[in-house]
Design an enzyme around this catalytic site. Sequence first.
Site, short mmCIF file in Angstrom:
data_model
loop_
_atom_site.label_atom_id
_atom_site.label_comp_id
_atom_site.label_asym_id
_atom_site.label_seq_id
_atom_site.Cartn_x
_atom_site.Cartn_y
_atom_site.Cartn_z
N GLU A 4 10.09 16.59 14.89
CA GLU A 4 10.54 16.07 12.80
C GLU A 4 10.09 17.19 12.32
O GLU A 4 8.75 17.46 11.75
CB GLU A 4 9.92 14.86 12.74
CG GLU A 4 11.24 14.61 12.06
CD GLU A 4 11.04 12.67 10.93
OE1 GLU A 4 9.03 12.68 11.23
OE2 GLU A 4 11.88 12.01 10.64
N CYS A 29 13.75 10.98 6.26
CA CYS A 29 13.54 9.91 7.81
C CYS A 29 15.16 10.47 8.57
O CYS A 29 15.01 11.25 9.66
CB CYS A 29 13.02 9.01 8.09
SG CYS A 29 14.26 7.57 7.17
N GLU A 65 9.40 1.82 11.00
CA GLU A 65 11.02 2.84 10.38
C GLU A 65 9.86 3.89 10.41
O GLU A 65 9.42 4.36 9.43
CB GLU A 65 11.31 1.89 8.78
CG GLU A 65 11.83 1.14 8.45
CD GLU A 65 13.68 0.85 9.07
OE1 GLU A 65 13.63 1.37 9.78
OE2 GLU A 65 13.87 -0.17 9.35
N LYS A 117 1.22 -1.20 0.15
CA LYS A 117 -0.09 0.39 -0.04
C LYS A 117 0.88 1.60 -0.07
O LYS A 117 1.17 2.00 0.92
CB LYS A 117 -1.04 0.21 1.14
CG LYS A 117 -1.88 1.03 1.04
CD LYS A 117 -1.87 2.14 0.84
CE LYS A 117 -1.76 3.14 1.98
NZ LYS A 117 -1.50 4.30 1.60
P1 NAD Z 1 2.23 8.44 7.31
O1 NAD Z 1 2.77 7.50 8.34
O2 NAD Z 1 1.67 9.63 7.55
O3 NAD Z 1 2.11 7.09 5.99
C1 NAD Z 1 2.56 6.42 5.96
C2 NAD Z 1 1.80 5.75 4.50
O4 NAD Z 1 1.12 4.92 6.09
C3 NAD Z 1 1.13 6.11 3.61
O5 NAD Z 1 1.37 4.97 3.04
C4 NAD Z 1 0.12 6.03 4.26
O6 NAD Z 1 -0.99 6.15 3.29
C5 NAD Z 1 -0.13 5.40 5.57
N1 NAD Z 1 -0.71 5.42 6.45
C6 NAD Z 1 -1.93 6.50 6.55
N2 NAD Z 1 -2.55 6.27 8.25
C7 NAD Z 1 -2.84 4.71 8.05
C8 NAD Z 1 -3.73 4.04 9.44
N3 NAD Z 1 -4.17 4.26 10.34
N4 NAD Z 1 -3.26 2.87 8.84
C9 NAD Z 1 -2.65 2.45 7.73
N5 NAD Z 1 -1.64 3.25 6.88
C10 NAD Z 1 -2.31 4.46 7.15
O7 NAD Z 1 3.58 8.78 6.87
P2 NAD Z 1 4.17 9.94 5.62
O8 NAD Z 1 3.90 11.36 5.41
O9 NAD Z 1 3.99 9.29 4.38
O10 NAD Z 1 6.08 9.95 5.75
C11 NAD Z 1 6.60 10.70 6.50
C12 NAD Z 1 7.04 10.08 7.46
O11 NAD Z 1 7.52 8.96 7.02
C13 NAD Z 1 7.69 10.47 8.55
O12 NAD Z 1 7.94 11.25 10.02
C14 NAD Z 1 9.11 9.95 8.04
O13 NAD Z 1 10.33 10.20 8.78
C15 NAD Z 1 8.62 9.16 7.89
N6 NAD Z 1 9.58 7.73 7.16
C16 NAD Z 1 10.66 6.96 7.54
C17 NAD Z 1 11.55 6.44 6.89
C18 NAD Z 1 12.29 5.81 7.52
O14 NAD Z 1 12.93 4.49 7.11
N7 NAD Z 1 12.54 5.76 8.86
C19 NAD Z 1 11.47 6.03 5.27
C20 NAD Z 1 11.03 7.72 5.20
C21 NAD Z 1 9.72 8.24 5.80
#
Ligand code: NAD
Length: 480
Positions: free
Chosen positions: A382, A283, A249, A174
Amino acid sequence: MDDAKGGMFVDGTWQPVSGGVLAVIDPATGEPWAKIGRGTPGDVDRAVCSARQALAGPWGKTSPAERGALLMRISQLIKERHGELADLESRNTGKPRRQAEADITACARYFEFYAGAADKVHGETIPYDPAFLVAVVREPHGVTGHILPWNYPAQMMGRSVAPALAMGNACVVKPAEEACLSVLQLAALAATAGLPPGALNVVPGLGEEAGAALSAHPDVAFMSFTGSPEVGTEVQKSCAQRQAPCTLELGGKSPQVLFADADLDSAVPAIVRGIVYNAGQTCSAGSRLLVEQGIWNAVVQRLQQAFGALRVGRPQDNPDCGPLISARQKERVQGFLEQARRDGIPLVIQAALPGDLPMGGHYVAPTVLGPVPPEHPLVQEEIFGPVLVMQPFEHEAQAIALANGTAYGLMAGVWTADGGRQLRLARAIRAGQVLVNSFGAGGGVELPFGGVKKSGHGREKGLAACYEYSVTKTIVIRHG
Ligand code: NAD
């Protein structure tokens, strides 16, 4: 490129979704330019069924060597379609074209690395009672779920599914609703490479709909989540309902610790790149700069020069910093800058925004702030944008305390010529990766990557990911 037609890629083919379509916004202009499918829980269920069937069918019977050969073909096809994929990634995420090219190269590299690993992750035998033979074998979990973020869609796809496939799992992905076009195309490319139907499925859609349905699905045996700590917590709770393991992650607030004896000529450009690359939406961005008091003024001067020279612009013009992903993300970053102004945090430097950028584009000027008190939200939270916060320190112990002084623990950079200090800091900083006299987003494909504390748990990359995406079974044979 194959035409997604607002659908999902399931069972080796494009299929319609049941929830209609969602508009995709161009980060550079703020205008809609494409459509993606809005997958429903029912669509997720179809994808999971397809993955289960793949495991019961030809995919479940492939040998590790065959899986390796398939992954290598996928890598080759990605390289052949490099230009088209980079165009798509750059347009969808707003990242400068050159950075999108690097992402597609990294994606191909993930498939190549895990192609090589597929038949080299061995089990073991254990010396035990002489009347027994004990073998510990590694088996796939079964159906693995992969929820991806928008900041590095193609790279995250490669990082997550390549080791899962190498170990024999069948995947349901997803991707993030903001940026998922390359992810869908990669699934179609994998089918072209010969991956059996159902081994790799992608269902686009909203997090609270398709994402929540995937993490709650009773037939998903393992979840890999990359995204925010808030959503990661929900995913983990969902997995806990059925005792399914997961890797999380999550975000970071990674410190760069700069000592007075460091080589500033190499440190400062890496520090600038560490926060400006991908417009700070990484991240593992080096978003906090800890500076030994004696070189504070010299470092400020160098940062003023470097940030003053940064080019912010449209992705296709290959600027140093492109637009952020969305209007929401831009508002979030601007909110932090506004809070800094209200709280009287000194502005070290803010790069200039050219006057001719599209009005609706999500551009934010790269900014350096400091000194910022350790407890301030700019240090603790962050920001996920091109904003560097500076903190002074007087001695090594204070530097370590500041470096460890947030809830996160993903990555750290240490800059010093003193060998003993390099080792002490590398040991004392609580993070999944510590880089000494260098800094790069997550390091290479070969290097295990992941967090401690609020940055999550489990490891991606390297051979460590193969262990996450498989589970041991201990077979005990009494032979007399
Ligand atoms: P997010 O958590 O809003 O979304 C991530 C994913 O989760 C998306 O695909 C989203 O559709 C899905 N999602 C949202 N609500 C959900 C739910 N209730 N149940 C299941 N899935 C759901 O994060 P974002 O805004 O897409 O990304 C930014 C964040 O991700 C930042 O905090 C960043 O640090 C982190 N990040 C971490 C890494 C790593 O490797 N550690 C890599 C990239 C991004």
